[in-house]
Design a protein around this motif. Structure first.
Motif, PDB file in Angstrom:
ATOM      1  N   MET A 124       0.845  -1.202   0.000  1.00 42.72           N
ATOM      2  CA  MET A 124       0.000   0.000   0.000  1.00 42.72           C
ATOM      3  C   MET A 124       0.881   1.252   0.000  1.00 42.72           C
ATOM      4  SD  MET A 124      -3.215  -0.736  -0.227  1.00 42.72           S
ATOM      5  CE  MET A 124      -4.021   0.766   0.326  1.00 42.72           C
ATOM      6  N   LYS A 125       1.959   1.200   0.764  1.00 41.28           N
ATOM      7  CA  LYS A 125       2.887   2.342   0.777  1.00 41.28           C
ATOM      8  C   LYS A 125       3.530   2.509  -0.595  1.00 41.28           C
ATOM      9  CE  LYS A 125       6.773   4.451   3.109  1.00 41.28           C
ATOM     10  NZ  LYS A 125       7.770   4.353   4.181  1.00 41.28           N
ATOM     11  N   LEU A 126       3.805   1.402  -1.266  1.00 41.35           N
ATOM     12  CA  LEU A 126       4.408   1.471  -2.594  1.00 41.35           C
ATOM     13  C   LEU A 126       3.508   2.222  -3.580  1.00 41.35           C
ATOM     14  CD1 LEU A 126       6.784   0.687  -4.407  1.00 41.35           C
ATOM     15  CD2 LEU A 126       5.647  -1.520  -4.788  1.00 41.35           C
ATOM     16  N   THR A 146      -1.356  12.310  -5.764  1.00 44.84           N
ATOM     17  CA  THR A 146      -0.458  11.920  -4.683  1.00 44.84           C
ATOM     18  C   THR A 146      -1.086  12.196  -3.323  1.00 44.84           C
ATOM     19  OG1 THR A 146       1.478  12.236  -6.076  1.00 44.84           O
ATOM     20  CG2 THR A 146       1.847  12.264  -3.703  1.00 44.84           C
ATOM     21  N   ASP A 147      -1.810  13.306  -3.194  1.00 43.69           N
ATOM     22  CA  ASP A 147      -2.529  13.573  -1.946  1.00 43.69           C
ATOM     23  C   ASP A 147      -3.544  12.470  -1.666  1.00 43.69           C
ATOM     24  OD1 ASP A 147      -1.082  15.910  -1.590  1.00 43.69           O
ATOM     25  OD2 ASP A 147      -2.698  17.216  -2.325  1.00 43.69           O
ATOM     26  N   TYR A 175      -3.506   5.535   1.874  1.00 40.78           N
ATOM     27  CA  TYR A 175      -2.558   4.786   2.701  1.00 40.78           C
ATOM     28  C   TYR A 175      -2.844   5.006   4.181  1.00 40.78           C
ATOM     29  CZ  TYR A 175       1.781   3.407   4.940  1.00 40.78           C
ATOM     30  OH  TYR A 175       2.696   2.821   5.779  1.00 40.78           O
ATOM     31  N   SER A 176      -3.087   6.249   4.559  1.00 40.50           N
ATOM     32  CA  SER A 176      -3.373   6.575   5.953  1.00 40.50           C
ATOM     33  C   SER A 176      -4.631   5.862   6.435  1.00 40.50           C
ATOM     34  CB  SER A 176      -3.528   8.090   6.090  1.00 40.50           C
ATOM     35  OG  SER A 176      -3.893   8.436   7.394  1.00 40.50           O
ATOM     36  N   ARG A 177      -5.669   5.872   5.625  1.00 35.70           N
ATOM     37  CA  ARG A 177      -6.915   5.189   5.992  1.00 35.70           C
ATOM     38  C   ARG A 177      -6.702   3.681   6.102  1.00 35.70           C
ATOM     39  NH1 ARG A 177     -11.903   7.715   2.574  1.00 35.70           N
ATOM     40  NH2 ARG A 177     -11.337   9.903   2.741  1.00 35.70           N
TER      41      ARG A 177
END
Length: 142
Positions: free
Chosen positions: A87-89, A104-105, A111-113
């Protein structure tokens, strides 16, 4: 290397994989994310390299939600941290290819969710994995 006949393969331990409960919870998290139109349209499928022909030159390891889903179904991941790394990738690839942008935002938000959702499941927030999690969640350079 050495070939081992299949009849002896049961003597060797199997590799760790996500439990069915973990798989279900992560798939449910992915489903929730894909309910958001922007996440679904930008990150669900692999990037169309016919339309974005420079993408393979800029991104070494492409990643999408559908690829993560397939990996879950095929038993590729050994734990939730490895799913979180993919997910970070997605976020890192977006930052690399799109720079500072709405896409990107959205990748950062997604990713945060996902990480919040995984913490509720359990393992990612456990003390034994905090060191590994800090390596995955530190994204100040992105």
């Amino acid at each position: 290397w050495e070939a081992i006949p299949m009849e002896y393969s049961s003597q060797f331990p199997s590799y760790p994989t996500l439990s069915e409960g973990e798989k279900d919870a992560i798939i449910s998290s992915l489903d929730e994310l894909e309910e958001e139109d922007e996440f679904k349209s930008w990150f669900s499928l692999p990037v169309n390299t016919s339309q974005y022909s420079d993408y393979p030159n800029m991104i070494e390891v492409p990643m999408s939600l559908s690829f993560i889903r397939r990996r879950i179904e095929e038993g590729y991941y050994s734990n939730k941290l490895s799913v979180a790394a993919d997910m970070k990738l997605i976020m890192v690839n977006s930052a690399k290819y799109n720079g500072a942008s709405e896409i990107t935002d959205s990748a950062r938000d997604m990713y945060s969710r996902f990480m919040e959702s995984c913490e509720q499941i359990g393992e990612i927030g456990s003390p034994s994995s905090r060191r590994q999690q800090s390596n995955i969640t530190s994204s100040e350079e992105y």
